[in-house]
Structures are given as C-alpha cells and as structure tokens.
Scaffold this motif. Structure first.
Motif, PDB file in Angstrom:
ATOM      1  N   ARG A  59       6.981   4.460 -25.701  1.00 19.11           N
ATOM      2  CA  ARG A  59       6.803   4.179 -24.279  1.00 19.11           C
ATOM      3  C   ARG A  59       6.741   2.688 -23.976  1.00 19.11           C
ATOM      4  O   ARG A  59       7.163   2.226 -22.929  1.00 19.11           O
ATOM      5  CB  ARG A  59       5.530   4.879 -23.794  1.00 19.11           C
ATOM      6  N   SER A 114      -7.588   9.985 -14.155  1.00 20.91           N
ATOM      7  CA  SER A 114      -6.312   9.557 -13.593  1.00 20.91           C
ATOM      8  C   SER A 114      -6.261   9.801 -12.097  1.00 20.91           C
ATOM      9  O   SER A 114      -5.757   8.970 -11.325  1.00 20.91           O
ATOM     10  CB  SER A 114      -5.155  10.294 -14.274  1.00 20.91           C
ATOM     11  N   LYS A 258       2.664  12.363  -5.969  1.00 17.30           N
ATOM     12  CA  LYS A 258       2.421  11.332  -6.975  1.00 17.30           C
ATOM     13  C   LYS A 258       1.799  11.889  -8.256  1.00 17.30           C
ATOM     14  O   LYS A 258       1.838  11.233  -9.306  1.00 17.30           O
ATOM     15  CB  LYS A 258       1.490  10.253  -6.405  1.00 17.30           C
ATOM     16  N   PRO A 260       2.435  14.358 -10.580  1.00 15.46           N
ATOM     17  CA  PRO A 260       3.135  14.590 -11.860  1.00 15.46           C
ATOM     18  C   PRO A 260       3.347  13.318 -12.665  1.00 15.46           C
ATOM     19  O   PRO A 260       3.112  13.297 -13.879  1.00 15.46           O
ATOM     20  CB  PRO A 260       4.472  15.199 -11.412  1.00 15.46           C
ATOM     21  N   GLU A 261       3.755  12.239 -12.001  1.00 17.07           N
ATOM     22  CA  GLU A 261       3.990  10.975 -12.709  1.00 17.07           C
ATOM     23  C   GLU A 261       2.692  10.413 -13.273  1.00 17.07           C
ATOM     24  O   GLU A 261       2.651   9.920 -14.405  1.00 17.07           O
ATOM     25  CB  GLU A 261       4.617   9.960 -11.754  1.00 17.07           C
ATOM     26  N   VAL A 262       1.619  10.513 -12.493  1.00 18.89           N
ATOM     27  CA  VAL A 262       0.320   9.992 -12.930  1.00 18.89           C
ATOM     28  C   VAL A 262      -0.176  10.738 -14.164  1.00 18.89           C
ATOM     29  O   VAL A 262      -0.603  10.145 -15.156  1.00 18.89           O
ATOM     30  CB  VAL A 262      -0.714  10.110 -11.788  1.00 18.89           C
ATOM     31  N   GLU A 264       1.540  12.573 -16.296  1.00 21.21           N
ATOM     32  CA  GLU A 264       2.445  12.399 -17.430  1.00 21.21           C
ATOM     33  C   GLU A 264       2.168  11.086 -18.148  1.00 21.21           C
ATOM     34  O   GLU A 264       2.177  11.004 -19.378  1.00 21.21           O
ATOM     35  CB  GLU A 264       3.897  12.437 -16.946  1.00 21.21           C
ATOM     36  N   ALA A 265       1.896  10.014 -17.363  1.00 21.27           N
ATOM     37  CA  ALA A 265       1.664   8.695 -17.948  1.00 21.27           C
ATOM     38  C   ALA A 265       0.452   8.696 -18.863  1.00 21.27           C
ATOM     39  O   ALA A 265       0.447   8.043 -19.916  1.00 21.27           O
ATOM     40  CB  ALA A 265       1.481   7.665 -16.847  1.00 21.27           C
ATOM     41  N   ASP A 266      -0.583   9.442 -18.523  1.00 13.16           N
ATOM     42  CA  ASP A 266      -1.795   9.407 -19.325  1.00 13.16           C
ATOM     43  C   ASP A 266      -1.767  10.337 -20.534  1.00 13.16           C
ATOM     44  O   ASP A 266      -2.690  10.335 -21.336  1.00 13.16           O
ATOM     45  CB  ASP A 266      -3.015   9.710 -18.453  1.00 13.16           C
TER      46      ASP A 266
END
Length: 274
Positions: A59, A114, A258, A260-262, A264-266
C-alpha cells in the motif's frame, strides 16, 4: 464490586510502553515535528519494526525500500504513524483467555475509531483525538475479562447484541460497566483528560456539556458500526437502522458514501497487528 476492587484483582495493570505514552502525547502537541516523532519511535524496537513493515507494504511502498524509521515516517505521514503507534501500543497491552474473541474485539474497535475520525472531520473536531477515543472506547471490556473472569464468562454466555445491552448486563452484575472501567484505565495511563471524559460519557452523551462533542460522536460511531456489522453490505438497511434521535443532524447519505473507503483503508492496520 467496587471499581477499585476490579483493578486490585489484576495480577498486574495492563501497561503501554513509556515510549508509546510519550508518543501519544507528542502527537497531540501542535509543535511536534515528524523528525522528533521518528526519533522516539526508534526507541521502541517493536513499534519501529511495525512502522518499517507498513512503510514497505504494497500500500505504501515507493521506488525503494524504507530502511530507517525516518524514511518510513516520511513515507507514511503524521496521521498514519499516529494510528499505527496507538494501535500497536493498546493492542499489545492485553492478553485474555481463549474464550474471548480478541481479534474480533480489535477489529470492531478499528471500525469505531475510523468512523469517529470521519465524523470528527465533518464537524471540525480534532480527528486524531477522536480516533484515539474510538480505539479505546470499550477498553474497559478487556479489564473486566481479565480482572473478573468468572463474571465475564457468565456475561459472555448471556451475550448481548449491542453496546447498550452489554453495559446494562455489566452494571447489573458488577455495579459498573465498561465505560467507567475504561475511563479509569485511561486515567491511570495518564492519557489526556478529554479522552478520559469521552470514554466515561459515551453511553450518556446527553450529560456532556455542549463544548464536549466527543461523547456524542463516539456514541454515534458505535451505533453506526453496530448497524454495519448487523447488515454487512446493505447500506440501505444500515441507513434505516440509524433512524434514531442520536443520529439527528448527520448527513447519512454522505457518511455512507464515504464509509467503504474509510473501512478498507484501516484493514492494513488490522492485518499488521495480528
């Protein structure tokens, strides 16, 4: 049971490394530099190794491998470093018996943290402090598991589908619930007062003064997380679940867009801390 009795029954109080305590305070200092943070991280081999591992993961990996904490810190940035240091310190402090789903506990905590950060950004509240509060919102649950194992086992068997139900069961059995225990642990860890207060008031945010937004924000994040876990992948059902007075004023469409992206990032942090 008295709250102090629970702490007295622990063979030793869960601790976070002094370096990590210093770093948490350092991150909250507006005058802190990335170089100063990197120098402190280098003092703790465990945290330093995790920082390097994350910086060299798919990543974040750049054209060359990060070979020092300074390189890694520069690549990851201030906020990612803060998240990793906090998560490493807090998750490393606890060990429970095999009857408790520790991995599931931390995954839930990451989600709440998150969402706390996301909510904080949307309303001008300190986002990383909100993340810390979310990460530690139910830390008292782990103290109950380790300090009162027989009662905890009974509570685990009884089960409860949500945070409010769990707290009610704990209060009935113990005379207090995980918010009070978590706030006391945060005090003994000498974490900032604003974090102690937010943990203590999360299940009764209406009692927090208007200038203290974190308890309400945490309560909303817990409710949102529970709805996501109850209806995985079904955002419309999640939205219906959040039709409550606690969520009045939230732009749910924007929030859910917002999420799903948040989340996924964690996942990267959850994988690193296994």
């Amino acid at each position: 049971m008295e709250l102090n009795s629970l702490f007295d029954q622990l063979h030793s109080l869960p601790t976070i490394p002094k370096v990590a305590q210093d770093l948490i305070l350092q991150f909250d200092n507006p005058n802190t530099s990335l170089d100063a943070v990197a120098r402190n991280i280098a003092l703790d081999p465990v945290i330093a190794a995790k920082v390097l591992r994350l910086a060299n993961s798919a990543r974040f990996r750049g054209a060359r491998e990060a070979s020092s904490v300074e390189d890694a810190a520069s690549r990851l940035g201030f906020n990612t470093l803060r998240t990793l240091v906090l998560a490493s310190a807090v998750t490393g402090a606890f060990k429970t018996n095999s009857g408790f789903d520790l991995k599931g506990f931390w995954l839930h905590s990451f989600k709440v943290a998150s969402i706390c950060r996301l909510l904080a950004k949307s309303r001008g509240v300190a986002a990383e402090t909100a993340f810390t509060c979310g990460m530690m919102h139910n830390i008292g649950e782990l103290l109950i598991q380790t300090g009162a194992p027989e009662i905890a086992a009974r509570l685990n068997r009884m089960g409860s589908g949500d945070a409010a139900g769990r707290m009610a069961l704990e209060t009935l059995q113990l005379g207090f619930g995980y918010p009070e225990v978590g706030a006391e642990l945060a005090r003994r860890w000498q974490l900032p007062t604003v974090i102690q207060q937010a943990i203590a008031l999360q299940t009764r945010p209406h009692q927090a003064p208007i200038e203290m937004p974190l308890p309400r924000l945490m309560a909303q994040a817990v409710l949102i997380t529970e709805a996501i876990e109850q209806h995985p992948g079904d955002l419309e059902a999640v939205k219906n679940e959040l039709d409550s007075p606690l969520c009045e004023g939230l732009d749910l469409d924007d929030l859910l867009a917002k999420l799903p992206e948040v989340l996924e990032a964690d996942k990267a942090f959850e994988e690193l801390l296994n």
